[in-house]
Write an enzyme that holds these catalytic residues in place. Structure first.
Site, PDB file in Angstrom:
ATOM      1  N   HIS A  77     -81.236 129.027 -40.909  1.00  0.00           N
ATOM      2  CA  HIS A  77     -81.252 128.654 -42.335  1.00  0.00           C
ATOM      3  C   HIS A  77     -81.551 129.877 -43.208  1.00  0.00           C
ATOM      4  O   HIS A  77     -80.957 130.049 -44.270  1.00  0.00           O
ATOM      5  CB  HIS A  77     -82.286 127.550 -42.596  1.00  0.00           C
ATOM      6  CG  HIS A  77     -82.061 126.336 -41.754  1.00  0.00           C
ATOM      7  ND1 HIS A  77     -83.044 125.411 -41.505  1.00  0.00           N
ATOM      8  CD2 HIS A  77     -80.955 125.897 -41.074  1.00  0.00           C
ATOM      9  CE1 HIS A  77     -82.560 124.458 -40.721  1.00  0.00           C
ATOM     10  NE2 HIS A  77     -81.301 124.731 -40.445  1.00  0.00           N
ATOM     11  N   HIS A 233     -75.366 119.952 -44.080  1.00  0.00           N
ATOM     12  CA  HIS A 233     -76.297 120.755 -43.284  1.00  0.00           C
ATOM     13  C   HIS A 233     -75.585 121.459 -42.131  1.00  0.00           C
ATOM     14  O   HIS A 233     -75.936 122.577 -41.767  1.00  0.00           O
ATOM     15  CB  HIS A 233     -77.472 119.930 -42.771  1.00  0.00           C
ATOM     16  CG  HIS A 233     -78.491 120.821 -42.124  1.00  0.00           C
ATOM     17  ND1 HIS A 233     -79.422 121.527 -42.852  1.00  0.00           N
ATOM     18  CD2 HIS A 233     -78.648 121.196 -40.832  1.00  0.00           C
ATOM     19  CE1 HIS A 233     -80.123 122.289 -42.033  1.00  0.00           C
ATOM     20  NE2 HIS A 233     -79.674 122.112 -40.802  1.00  0.00           N
ATOM     21  N   ASP A 237     -75.678 125.359 -41.229  1.00  0.00           N
ATOM     22  CA  ASP A 237     -75.957 125.919 -39.899  1.00  0.00           C
ATOM     23  C   ASP A 237     -74.879 126.901 -39.452  1.00  0.00           C
ATOM     24  O   ASP A 237     -75.182 127.973 -38.917  1.00  0.00           O
ATOM     25  CB  ASP A 237     -76.045 124.785 -38.864  1.00  0.00           C
ATOM     26  CG  ASP A 237     -77.398 124.087 -38.863  1.00  0.00           C
ATOM     27  OD1 ASP A 237     -78.378 124.653 -39.379  1.00  0.00           O
ATOM     28  OD2 ASP A 237     -77.461 122.964 -38.308  1.00  0.00           O
ATOM     29  N   HIS A 260     -75.300 124.621 -32.493  1.00  0.00           N
ATOM     30  CA  HIS A 260     -75.604 126.045 -32.369  1.00  0.00           C
ATOM     31  C   HIS A 260     -74.985 126.676 -31.133  1.00  0.00           C
ATOM     32  O   HIS A 260     -74.563 127.830 -31.161  1.00  0.00           O
ATOM     33  CB  HIS A 260     -77.101 126.262 -32.399  1.00  0.00           C
ATOM     34  CG  HIS A 260     -77.697 125.882 -33.719  1.00  0.00           C
ATOM     35  ND1 HIS A 260     -77.316 126.485 -34.896  1.00  0.00           N
ATOM     36  CD2 HIS A 260     -78.598 124.939 -34.058  1.00  0.00           C
ATOM     37  CE1 HIS A 260     -77.977 125.934 -35.907  1.00  0.00           C
ATOM     38  NE2 HIS A 260     -78.758 124.986 -35.415  1.00  0.00           N
TER      39      HIS A 260
HETATM   40 ZN   LIG Z   1     -80.075 123.498 -39.311  1.00  0.00          ZN
END
Ligand SMILES: [Zn+2]
Length: 304
Positions: A77, A233, A237, A260
């Site tokens: 972030h 969001h 990311d 991720h």
């Molecule tokens: Zn995040």
């Protein structure tokens, strides 16, 4: 030509680590041109870890970096805020292995960077311009980059949950779009996963103050900041994970059901496919202004 940028002055904030629950102090400091974003652990005698693809380590619930014995967790972030506000070079000091989670979004980091101010450095910025498509598919997860004259993200998510089946969003990422539409979107998690995470020693600092929690009957901490806060969001990311490339991307990123692990594997693949991109000082030839005087008396009329 764009100049590289750093912070005008140092700024600090304090918060807690999402997974450890420990209190953390974070200080952003100016840094010289071509030094990139570097994390510095003051509790390890100033040990530094560059925000680069080669240092990616933990990728289960957040993006972590490690080098030798040192690591930093939950960097995405903050990196998204730095790259989106045009900060190429900075030192991020931490007295703990985890970036504070703040409110689960990038908005507090945007505020911190704006407090520090921005300073231009007399060295040109280089952009990573995508020349041909690059794609990574893992099962039903997919991520790709296509040539484009600016950085755009199209993201879609789908879950087997009655409240969160499918969301999609496509947007060009400018500084103002990021600040207003992406940065405030918070981390989210499912209530049934919270207990599992805690059993494994994660999310010890997690609370309704720093994550949207989705229960069977609804979101526990309403109101949402946006109807589609979840997919926003995800865009946040992936912007943070792409910051590990070290140069702002000029291309259209398209992702479906990423996380991720997929984002950072894709970043590594981009760097490996050296013929798919070039480093340029001008993000786009299409964005260049028209010449003030037409060459050789030609008329500037139809179709530019
Ligand atoms: Zn995040």
């Amino acid at each position: 030509m764009d100049s590289q940028r750093t912070l005008r002055r140092s700024v600090s904030c304090a918060g807690i680590g999402l997974h450890s629950g420990n209190k953390v102090t974070l200080t952003l400091r100016p840094a010289p041109a071509n030094s990139g974003i570097r994390f510095r652990r003051t509790d390890l005698g100033g040990f530094e870890i560059g925000a680069t693809v080669s240092n990616v380590a933990g990728i289960q619930y957040a993006t972590g970096l490690a080098r030798d014995e040192g690591s930093v967790e939950t960097v995405e972030h903050l990196l998204a805020a730095l790259v989106s506000l045009g900060i190429d070079n900075a030192v991020v000091e931490l007295n703990h292995p985890e970036v504070p989670i703040m409110d689960g979004s990038a908005a507090p980091f945007v505020y911190l960077i704006q407090e520090a101010g921005v300073r231009s450095l007399p060295v040109p910025r280089r952009f990573l311009r995508i020349m041909r498509p690059i794609e990574l598919v893992r099962g039903d997860k997919r991520i790709a980059l296509y040539p484009s004259d600016q950085f755009k993200v199209t993201y879609s998510i789908s879950y087997d949950h009655p409240l969160l089946r499918h969301q999609a969003r496509a947007t060009a990422i400018t500084e103002s779009v990021f600040v207003e539409q992406i940065a405030p979107a918070r981390t989210f998690t499912f209530l049934k996963e919270v207990e599992l995470l805690r059993q494994h020693g994660f999310a010890l600092g997690g609370s309704l103050e720093n994550a949207v929690v989705v229960g069977e009957a609804g979101v526990l901490n309403t109101p949402l900041r946006f109807d589609d806060e979840f997919v926003r969001h995800k865009i946040l990311d992936v912007i943070g994970d792409m910051a590990l490339l070290g140069s702002p991307v000029v291309g259209h990123l398209v992702a479906h059901r990423g996380g991720h692990a997929l984002h950072t594997a894709f970043a590594a693949k981009i760097l490996e496919e050296r013929d798919a991109w070039e480093l340029v000082e001008e993000p786009s030839t299409a964005a260049l202004p028209l010449p003030a005087v037409a060459p050789f008396g030609a008329t500037l009329s139809a179709g530019r």
